[in-house]
Enzyme design. Structure first.
Site, PDB file in Angstrom:
ATOM      1  N   ASN A  14       0.851  -1.184   0.000  1.00 40.46           N
ATOM      2  CA  ASN A  14       0.000   0.000   0.000  1.00 40.46           C
ATOM      3  C   ASN A  14       0.895   1.245   0.000  1.00 40.46           C
ATOM      4  O   ASN A  14       1.668   1.463   0.938  1.00 40.46           O
ATOM      5  CB  ASN A  14      -0.892  -0.048   1.250  1.00 40.46           C
ATOM      6  CG  ASN A  14      -1.820   1.140   1.337  1.00 40.46           C
ATOM      7  OD1 ASN A  14      -1.421   2.256   1.035  1.00 40.46           O
ATOM      8  ND2 ASN A  14      -3.037   0.912   1.765  1.00 40.46           N
ATOM      9  N   HIS A  17       1.014   6.242   1.734  1.00 44.30           N
ATOM     10  CA  HIS A  17       1.739   7.222   2.550  1.00 44.30           C
ATOM     11  C   HIS A  17       2.913   7.858   1.819  1.00 44.30           C
ATOM     12  O   HIS A  17       3.482   8.825   2.319  1.00 44.30           O
ATOM     13  CB  HIS A  17       2.103   6.615   3.904  1.00 44.30           C
ATOM     14  CG  HIS A  17       0.850   6.335   4.689  1.00 44.30           C
ATOM     15  ND1 HIS A  17      -0.077   7.320   4.943  1.00 44.30           N
ATOM     16  CD2 HIS A  17       0.335   5.190   5.193  1.00 44.30           C
ATOM     17  CE1 HIS A  17      -1.108   6.791   5.580  1.00 44.30           C
ATOM     18  NE2 HIS A  17      -0.886   5.499   5.744  1.00 44.30           N
ATOM     19  N   HIS A  50      -5.661   3.482  -1.540  1.00 47.88           N
ATOM     20  CA  HIS A  50      -6.963   3.785  -0.936  1.00 47.88           C
ATOM     21  C   HIS A  50      -7.311   5.225  -1.276  1.00 47.88           C
ATOM     22  O   HIS A  50      -6.700   6.162  -0.760  1.00 47.88           O
ATOM     23  CB  HIS A  50      -6.862   3.596   0.586  1.00 47.88           C
ATOM     24  CG  HIS A  50      -8.157   3.790   1.307  1.00 47.88           C
ATOM     25  ND1 HIS A  50      -8.265   3.643   2.672  1.00 47.88           N
ATOM     26  CD2 HIS A  50      -9.400   4.099   0.875  1.00 47.88           C
ATOM     27  CE1 HIS A  50      -9.509   3.866   3.042  1.00 47.88           C
ATOM     28  NE2 HIS A  50     -10.218   4.157   1.966  1.00 47.88           N
ATOM     29  N   ARG A  52      -9.438   7.906  -0.518  1.00 53.18           N
ATOM     30  CA  ARG A  52     -10.368   8.232   0.570  1.00 53.18           C
ATOM     31  C   ARG A  52     -11.273   9.379   0.152  1.00 53.18           C
ATOM     32  O   ARG A  52     -10.933  10.195  -0.708  1.00 53.18           O
ATOM     33  CB  ARG A  52      -9.601   8.621   1.830  1.00 53.18           C
ATOM     34  CG  ARG A  52      -8.797   7.477   2.424  1.00 53.18           C
ATOM     35  CD  ARG A  52      -8.196   7.887   3.747  1.00 53.18           C
ATOM     36  NE  ARG A  52      -9.183   7.876   4.791  1.00 53.18           N
ATOM     37  CZ  ARG A  52      -9.294   6.916   5.719  1.00 53.18           C
ATOM     38  NH1 ARG A  52      -8.443   5.910   5.746  1.00 53.18           N
ATOM     39  NH2 ARG A  52     -10.241   6.981   6.628  1.00 53.18           N
ATOM     40  N   ARG A  56      -6.981  12.470   1.353  1.00 53.60           N
ATOM     41  CA  ARG A  56      -5.867  12.933   2.189  1.00 53.60           C
ATOM     42  C   ARG A  56      -4.522  12.380   1.725  1.00 53.60           C
ATOM     43  O   ARG A  56      -3.494  12.907   2.068  1.00 53.60           O
ATOM     44  CB  ARG A  56      -6.100  12.577   3.655  1.00 53.60           C
ATOM     45  CG  ARG A  56      -5.934  11.117   3.953  1.00 53.60           C
ATOM     46  CD  ARG A  56      -6.147  10.836   5.420  1.00 53.60           C
ATOM     47  NE  ARG A  56      -7.545  11.020   5.776  1.00 53.60           N
ATOM     48  CZ  ARG A  56      -8.111  10.455   6.850  1.00 53.60           C
ATOM     49  NH1 ARG A  56      -7.378   9.749   7.668  1.00 53.60           N
ATOM     50  NH2 ARG A  56      -9.387  10.634   7.107  1.00 53.60           N
ATOM     51  N   GLU A  77      -8.652   0.199  -2.679  1.00 49.92           N
ATOM     52  CA  GLU A  77      -9.480   0.196  -1.472  1.00 49.92           C
ATOM     53  C   GLU A  77     -10.482   1.324  -1.591  1.00 49.92           C
ATOM     54  O   GLU A  77     -10.109   2.453  -1.929  1.00 49.92           O
ATOM     55  CB  GLU A  77      -8.611   0.407  -0.233  1.00 49.92           C
ATOM     56  CG  GLU A  77      -7.684  -0.748   0.034  1.00 49.92           C
ATOM     57  CD  GLU A  77      -6.819  -0.478   1.250  1.00 49.92           C
ATOM     58  OE1 GLU A  77      -6.985   0.559   1.912  1.00 49.92           O
ATOM     59  OE2 GLU A  77      -5.961  -1.314   1.525  1.00 49.92           O
ATOM     60  N   THR A 108      -8.040   3.079   8.666  1.00 44.73           N
ATOM     61  CA  THR A 108      -9.265   2.283   8.664  1.00 44.73           C
ATOM     62  C   THR A 108      -9.312   1.499   9.976  1.00 44.73           C
ATOM     63  O   THR A 108      -8.593   0.533  10.152  1.00 44.73           O
ATOM     64  CB  THR A 108      -9.279   1.353   7.447  1.00 44.73           C
ATOM     65  OG1 THR A 108      -9.010   2.153   6.299  1.00 44.73           O
ATOM     66  CG2 THR A 108     -10.616   0.672   7.271  1.00 44.73           C
ATOM     67  N   GLU A 158     -10.612  -9.785   3.288  1.00 44.45           N
ATOM     68  CA  GLU A 158      -9.331  -9.413   3.891  1.00 44.45           C
ATOM     69  C   GLU A 158      -9.579  -9.218   5.380  1.00 44.45           C
ATOM     70  O   GLU A 158     -10.417  -8.390   5.767  1.00 44.45           O
ATOM     71  CB  GLU A 158      -8.781  -8.134   3.251  1.00 44.45           C
ATOM     72  CG  GLU A 158      -7.459  -7.719   3.901  1.00 44.45           C
ATOM     73  CD  GLU A 158      -6.733  -6.605   3.152  1.00 44.45           C
ATOM     74  OE1 GLU A 158      -6.819  -6.553   1.906  1.00 44.45           O
ATOM     75  OE2 GLU A 158      -6.075  -5.812   3.827  1.00 44.45           O
ATOM     76  N   HIS A 197      -3.216  -4.803   7.852  1.00 44.82           N
ATOM     77  CA  HIS A 197      -3.328  -3.664   8.764  1.00 44.82           C
ATOM     78  C   HIS A 197      -2.388  -3.832   9.957  1.00 44.82           C
ATOM     79  O   HIS A 197      -2.482  -4.810  10.701  1.00 44.82           O
ATOM     80  CB  HIS A 197      -4.752  -3.434   9.311  1.00 44.82           C
ATOM     81  CG  HIS A 197      -4.892  -2.057   9.902  1.00 44.82           C
ATOM     82  ND1 HIS A 197      -5.317  -0.978   9.174  1.00 44.82           N
ATOM     83  CD2 HIS A 197      -4.587  -1.582  11.121  1.00 44.82           C
ATOM     84  CE1 HIS A 197      -5.291   0.102   9.934  1.00 44.82           C
ATOM     85  NE2 HIS A 197      -4.841  -0.240  11.129  1.00 44.82           N
TER      86      HIS A 197
HETATM   87  N1  PXP Z   1      -5.597  -3.412   4.116  1.00 47.24           N
HETATM   88  C1  PXP Z   1      -6.588  -2.490   4.191  1.00 47.24           C
HETATM   89  C2  PXP Z   1      -7.935  -2.872   3.700  1.00 47.24           C
HETATM   90  C3  PXP Z   1      -6.342  -1.199   4.708  1.00 47.24           C
HETATM   91  O1  PXP Z   1      -7.342  -0.289   4.762  1.00 47.24           O
HETATM   92  C4  PXP Z   1      -5.043  -0.871   5.118  1.00 47.24           C
HETATM   93  C5  PXP Z   1      -4.751   0.495   5.645  1.00 47.24           C
HETATM   94  O2  PXP Z   1      -4.902   1.409   4.633  1.00 47.24           O
HETATM   95  C6  PXP Z   1      -4.041  -1.854   4.981  1.00 47.24           C
HETATM   96  C7  PXP Z   1      -4.353  -3.120   4.506  1.00 47.24           C
HETATM   97  C8  PXP Z   1      -2.607  -1.574   5.326  1.00 47.24           C
HETATM   98  O3  PXP Z   1      -2.470  -1.260   6.668  1.00 47.24           O
HETATM   99  P1  PXP Z   1      -1.096  -0.661   7.144  1.00 47.24           P
HETATM  100  O4  PXP Z   1      -0.919   0.650   6.472  1.00 47.24           O
HETATM  101  O5  PXP Z   1      -1.282  -0.536   8.632  1.00 47.24           O
HETATM  102  O6  PXP Z   1      -0.022  -1.648   6.784  1.00 47.24           O
END
Ligand code: PXP
Length: 246
Positions: A14, A17, A50, A52, A56, A77, A108, A158, A197
């Site tokens: 992901n 960031h 994602h 949003r 952001r 996402e 999330t 997931e 997550h």
């Molecule tokens: N999976 C989903 C569905 C999420 O919403 C997120 C957070 O955006 C992640 C995985 C990844 O989580 P993390 O950024 O804490 O690794």
């Protein structure tokens, strides 16, 4: 993502960031599309973004560039809203992971209540599926949520690993057990289980060792580590830790 080797645990990275840092100053740097290319070179199996409601991190204009940056499958996402459905249908990602979303949350924070929101989710799952997009539901590891995913016809769930990641002491094993059991239950019912997550180098291996899990989605920690060692190195290290237990 890499569907031909069922024993390989796929790593979806992901890259939200990267955009968070870019947005702190505006402009183009650091570029999420460049991050996607590095992830692909480092052995990532997919890119997760994602979009949003408040934009952001990833923004609409990023989607096309990130989608075009690599040949990797994209996992979008998205909240279950008409706006996001329309965007997903326009971009046709490999997969869409439906997540709960409240504007004020930092990330999330919990799973989607698939059981309580059947009527709202059903048409969205159907439209995505009809468009050839693989639907995943981001749920807590609970039997009722798996049943709800089955009723909705979602091929993937997931599991939200936040409670496992934040647990301490004896609670860690308890939270792990829930994910182990629910991965088995999902797979037994023909649903492909994924997880994500809060996963880090320190807590990933017990999750990666769960044999039914097909994919992990990891973001914040990998991008944070990339500040110290580079994105290529952080992805490669996570990949190696996952491979060690498979
Ligand atoms: N999976 C989903 C569905 C999420 O919403 C997120 C957070 O955006 C992640 C995985 C990844 O989580 P993390 O950024 O804490 O690794």
């Amino acid at each position: 993502m890499n569907v031909h080797n069922p024993s390989r645990l796929r790593l979806g990275v992901n890259i939200d960031h990267v955009a968070t840092i870019r947005n702190a100053r505006g402009g183009m740097h650091p570029d999420p599309a460049r991050a996607a290319q590095i992830v692909a070179q480092a052995g990532g199996d997919g890119i997760t973004v994602h979009l949003r409601e408040d934009r952001r991190h990833i923004r609409d204009e990023d989607l096309f560039r990130v989608f075009e940056a690599t040949g990797l499958p994209i996992n979008l996402e998205m909240a279950a809203t008409d706006e996001m459905l329309e965007i997903a249908l326009r971009h046709a990602p490999h997969a869409a992971c439906i997540v709960p979303e409240r504007r004020e949350e930092r990330t999330t924070e919990g799973g989607l209540d698939a059981a309580g929101q059947h009527n709202r989710l059903a048409p969205i799952v159907a439209r995505l599926t009809d468009a050839g997009i693989r639907v995943s539901l981001f749920i807590a590891p609970e039997p009722r949520q798996i049943e709800a995913a089955m009723k909705l016809g979602a091929p993937v769930v997931e599991f939200h690993t936040g409670e496992y990641a934040h647990a301490e002491g004896e609670q860690v094993q308890h939270e792990l057990r829930r994910i182990v059991d629910m991965a088995a239950l999902a797979a037994k019912n023909g649903i492909e289980p994924h997880a994500g997550h809060g996963l880090t180098y320190d807590n990933v291996q017990p999750i990666a060792a769960i044999p039914q899990l097909a994919e992990l989605n990891i973001g914040h920690y990998l991008i944070g580590e990339a500040i110290f060692c580079g994105l290529d190195a952080s992805v490669k290290k996570m990949r190696a830790l996952m491979d060690e237990v498979r």
